[in-house]
Write a protein that holds these residues in place. Structure first.
Motif, short mmCIF file in Angstrom:
data_model
loop_
_atom_site.label_atom_id
_atom_site.label_comp_id
_atom_site.label_asym_id
_atom_site.label_seq_id
_atom_site.Cartn_x
_atom_site.Cartn_y
_atom_site.Cartn_z
N LYS A 8 0.46 -0.90 -0.15
CA LYS A 8 0.02 -0.62 -0.21
C LYS A 8 0.91 1.04 -0.11
O LYS A 8 1.73 1.10 0.38
CB LYS A 8 -1.03 0.47 1.48
CG LYS A 8 -1.79 1.09 1.04
CD LYS A 8 -2.43 1.42 2.45
CE LYS A 8 -3.81 2.45 2.21
NZ LYS A 8 -4.22 2.80 3.20
N ASP A 38 5.04 -3.67 4.86
CA ASP A 38 4.50 -3.92 3.01
C ASP A 38 6.36 -4.55 2.95
O ASP A 38 6.75 -4.72 1.83
CB ASP A 38 3.97 -3.09 2.59
CG ASP A 38 2.82 -2.75 2.96
OD1 ASP A 38 2.29 -3.76 4.05
OD2 ASP A 38 1.49 -2.42 2.29
N SER A 92 -13.62 3.12 -0.40
CA SER A 92 -13.93 2.30 -0.30
C SER A 92 -13.26 1.64 0.87
O SER A 92 -12.49 2.18 1.50
CB SER A 92 -13.04 0.34 -1.28
OG SER A 92 -12.93 0.70 -2.65
N THR A 120 -1.61 -0.66 8.22
CA THR A 120 -0.86 0.32 7.79
C THR A 120 -0.23 1.82 8.74
O THR A 120 -1.11 1.39 9.75
CB THR A 120 -1.58 0.84 6.93
OG1 THR A 120 -2.93 1.61 7.36
CG2 THR A 120 -2.00 -0.01 5.65
N THR A 125 -6.05 -0.10 10.27
CA THR A 125 -7.16 -1.38 11.14
C THR A 125 -6.66 -2.32 10.80
O THR A 125 -7.20 -2.80 12.48
CB THR A 125 -8.48 -1.56 10.30
OG1 THR A 125 -8.23 -2.20 9.11
CG2 THR A 125 -8.53 0.76 9.75
N GLY A 126 -5.41 -3.35 10.17
CA GLY A 126 -4.45 -4.22 10.42
C GLY A 126 -5.73 -5.15 10.16
O GLY A 126 -5.83 -6.60 10.80
N VAL A 128 -7.26 -5.38 6.30
CA VAL A 128 -7.15 -6.19 5.10
C VAL A 128 -6.47 -7.14 4.69
O VAL A 128 -7.34 -8.76 4.29
CB VAL A 128 -6.42 -4.58 4.67
CG1 VAL A 128 -6.25 -5.66 2.86
CG2 VAL A 128 -7.83 -3.26 4.30
N THR A 225 -19.19 0.97 6.00
CA THR A 225 -18.72 1.88 7.10
C THR A 225 -18.34 2.91 6.36
O THR A 225 -17.83 3.06 5.91
CB THR A 225 -17.52 1.00 8.15
OG1 THR A 225 -16.37 0.63 7.16
CG2 THR A 225 -17.61 -0.20 8.70
C1 LIG Z 1 -15.55 5.05 4.71
C2 LIG Z 1 -14.06 4.83 4.43
C3 LIG Z 1 -14.05 5.81 2.90
C4 LIG Z 1 -12.51 5.14 2.66
N1 LIG Z 1 -12.15 6.36 1.61
C5 LIG Z 1 -11.00 6.07 1.24
C6 LIG Z 1 -10.76 6.77 0.46
O1 LIG Z 1 -11.06 7.68 -0.85
N2 LIG Z 1 -8.92 6.84 -0.19
C7 LIG Z 1 -8.89 6.07 0.71
O2 LIG Z 1 -7.64 6.46 0.59
N3 LIG Z 1 -8.86 5.64 1.34
C8 LIG Z 1 -10.30 5.26 1.95
N4 LIG Z 1 -10.55 4.59 3.10
C9 LIG Z 1 -9.34 4.35 3.57
C10 LIG Z 1 -9.55 3.39 2.97
O3 LIG Z 1 -10.28 2.02 3.49
C11 LIG Z 1 -8.00 1.78 3.91
O4 LIG Z 1 -7.65 2.70 3.60
C12 LIG Z 1 -8.26 0.88 3.33
O5 LIG Z 1 -9.14 -0.62 3.89
C13 LIG Z 1 -7.19 -0.24 4.31
O6 LIG Z 1 -7.33 -0.82 5.82
P1 LIG Z 1 -6.28 0.22 6.26
O7 LIG Z 1 -4.99 1.20 6.08
O8 LIG Z 1 -6.58 -0.25 8.01
O9 LIG Z 1 -5.09 -1.49 6.45
P2 LIG Z 1 -4.48 -2.28 7.34
O10 LIG Z 1 -5.70 -3.10 7.52
O11 LIG Z 1 -4.25 -1.83 8.75
O12 LIG Z 1 -3.08 -2.48 6.24
C14 LIG Z 1 -2.55 -4.62 6.30
C15 LIG Z 1 -1.72 -4.44 5.62
O13 LIG Z 1 -2.88 -4.88 4.79
C16 LIG Z 1 -2.19 -4.67 2.91
N5 LIG Z 1 -3.48 -3.50 2.28
C17 LIG Z 1 -4.16 -2.52 3.04
N6 LIG Z 1 -4.97 -1.62 2.35
C18 LIG Z 1 -3.60 -1.68 0.84
C19 LIG Z 1 -4.23 -1.33 -0.71
N7 LIG Z 1 -4.69 -0.79 -0.96
N8 LIG Z 1 -3.42 -1.95 -1.61
C20 LIG Z 1 -2.16 -3.54 -1.22
N9 LIG Z 1 -2.25 -3.77 -0.18
C21 LIG Z 1 -2.69 -3.56 0.84
C22 LIG Z 1 -1.50 -4.22 3.76
O14 LIG Z 1 -0.15 -4.70 3.51
C23 LIG Z 1 -0.35 -3.53 4.54
O15 LIG Z 1 -0.15 -3.60 5.44
C24 LIG Z 1 -11.84 4.72 3.52
C25 LIG Z 1 -12.02 4.19 4.32
C26 LIG Z 1 -13.71 3.72 4.65
C27 LIG Z 1 -13.90 3.44 6.37
#
Ligand SMILES: Cc1cc2nc3c(=O)[nH]c(=O)nc-3n(C[C@H](O)[C@H](O)[C@H](O)COP(=O)(O)OP(=O)(O)OC[C@H]3O[C@@H](n4cnc5c(N)ncnc54)[C@H](O)[C@@H]3O)c2cc1C
Length: 264
Positions: A8, A38, A92, A120, A125-126, A128, A225
């Motif tokens: 990410k 990552d 998303s 991240t 959130t941990g 994904v 959410t």
């Molecule tokens: C309602 C809502 C709307 C949102 N809108 C946006 C938006 O418009 N734009 C935006 O940038 N974010 C947005 N987000 C945030 C986005 O949902 C999160 O950034 C994304 O879901 C990853 O969650 P995290 O960062 O908590 O990943 P974590 O769960 O903390 O990540 C764990 C691991 O998952 C993998 N991972 C996570 N995300 C990705 C990725 N995208 N690609 C590849 N690997 C990945 C990586 O290896 C990472 O170390 C939004 C969130 C919500 C709840």
């Protein structure tokens, strides 16, 4: 053997500013980098690849500029980069993100191991990684801080859960999430930097995934959410006064401590 590493692109959290009015991160206010955990995930894959000749595919979902992170992953040793980018993916939440990434993993197919960071530094959130394992119907082991052994069929790891260390064996295909303790990520080599410069990053939009991806489960409309508001916590201002080493101040200090109920 095929290993998929989730990458990410995140803003540099030391410099990023928050848009207080919109309640969002102002992503334009700082540079970007690969989420630090990552890099540990990538290093884990590269070390396994060195011994097994596994193919290492870096996979990211993000805006078009996330291509830079995939090029960096190639400069560090990944064989290929795939970017999932589409306005339909924007907004998303974690589950929708997991739906999109797992559809791409299904499309890649024939994978043995999927490696994600434990979390991240922006969303944090941990969720994904484990959610992707759920979507794919494969087991996962989270919080991996040491790779003990692997064969072409399974992997032995140490997983640290609430300070308890568990030695676990996972049968492929499996997803693991790694901590920063698992290894020290390598830097890009000159040879791989040259390779990355010329590398073509594969780009998939919704059209390329629509056979396996439900449009109602992605993007802002497919997210259960909603972020209502982001607030920066106010920082408590500290009051301080310097007392030089002089006996007459001792009673004054004692009074201050009593007034503030530090001492009875
Ligand atoms: C309602 C809502 C709307 C949102 N809108 C946006 C938006 O418009 N734009 C935006 O940038 N974010 C947005 N987000 C945030 C986005 O949902 C999160 O950034 C994304 O879901 C990853 O969650 P995290 O960062 O908590 O990943 P974590 O769960 O903390 O990540 C764990 C691991 O998952 C993998 N991972 C996570 N995300 C990705 C990725 N995208 N690609 C590849 N690997 C990945 C990586 O290896 C990472 O170390 C939004 C969130 C919500 C709840």
């Amino acid at each position: 053997m095929k290993i998929i590493v989730l990458i990410k692109q995140v803003p540099d959290m030391e410099k990023v500013k928050f848009d207080k009015e919109k309640g969002r991160i102002n992503r334009a206010s700082a540079g970007t980098e690969i989420n630090p955990f990552d890099l540990n995930a990538l290093e884990t894959a590269l070390q396994i690849s060195e011994k097994t000749e596994a193919e290492v595919i870096a996979l990211s979902m993000g805006p078009p500029q996330a291509e830079e992170s995939l090029k960096e992953a190639i400069a560090r040793g990944a064989h290929e980069g795939i970017l999932l980018s589409d306005s339909k993916f924007g907004g998303s939440d974690v589950k929708a993100t997991a739906n999109i990434l797992s559809a791409a993993i299904k499309k890649i197919g024939n994978y043995d191991l999927v490696i994600a960071g434990i979390q991240t530094v922006d969303g944090d959130t941990g969720q994904v990684g484990p959610e992707i394992a759920g979507c794919l119907g494969i087991p996962h082991i989270s919080n991996v801080e040491c790779i003990k052994d692997y064969t072409l069929n399974n992997i032995d790891v140490v997983s640290n859960v609430w300070e308890g260390l568990y030695l676990k064996r996972g049968k492929f295909p499996i997803l693991i999430t790694v901590t920063k303790d698992v290894n020290t990520p390598r830097l890009p080599s000159f040879k791989n930097k040259m390779k990355a410069r010329k590398a073509e990053i594969t780009k998939w939009n919704f059209e390329e995934l629509k056979e396996i991806l439900d449009e109602t489960k992605i993007g802002i409309n497919g997210s259960a959410t909603k972020v209502k508001k982001i607030e920066i916590p106010s920082q408590n201002k500290r009051d301080g006064k310097v007392y030089r080493d002089n006996d007459i101040y001792i009673s004054e200090i004692l009074n201050v401590l009593k007034e503030n109920k530090v001492l009875q």
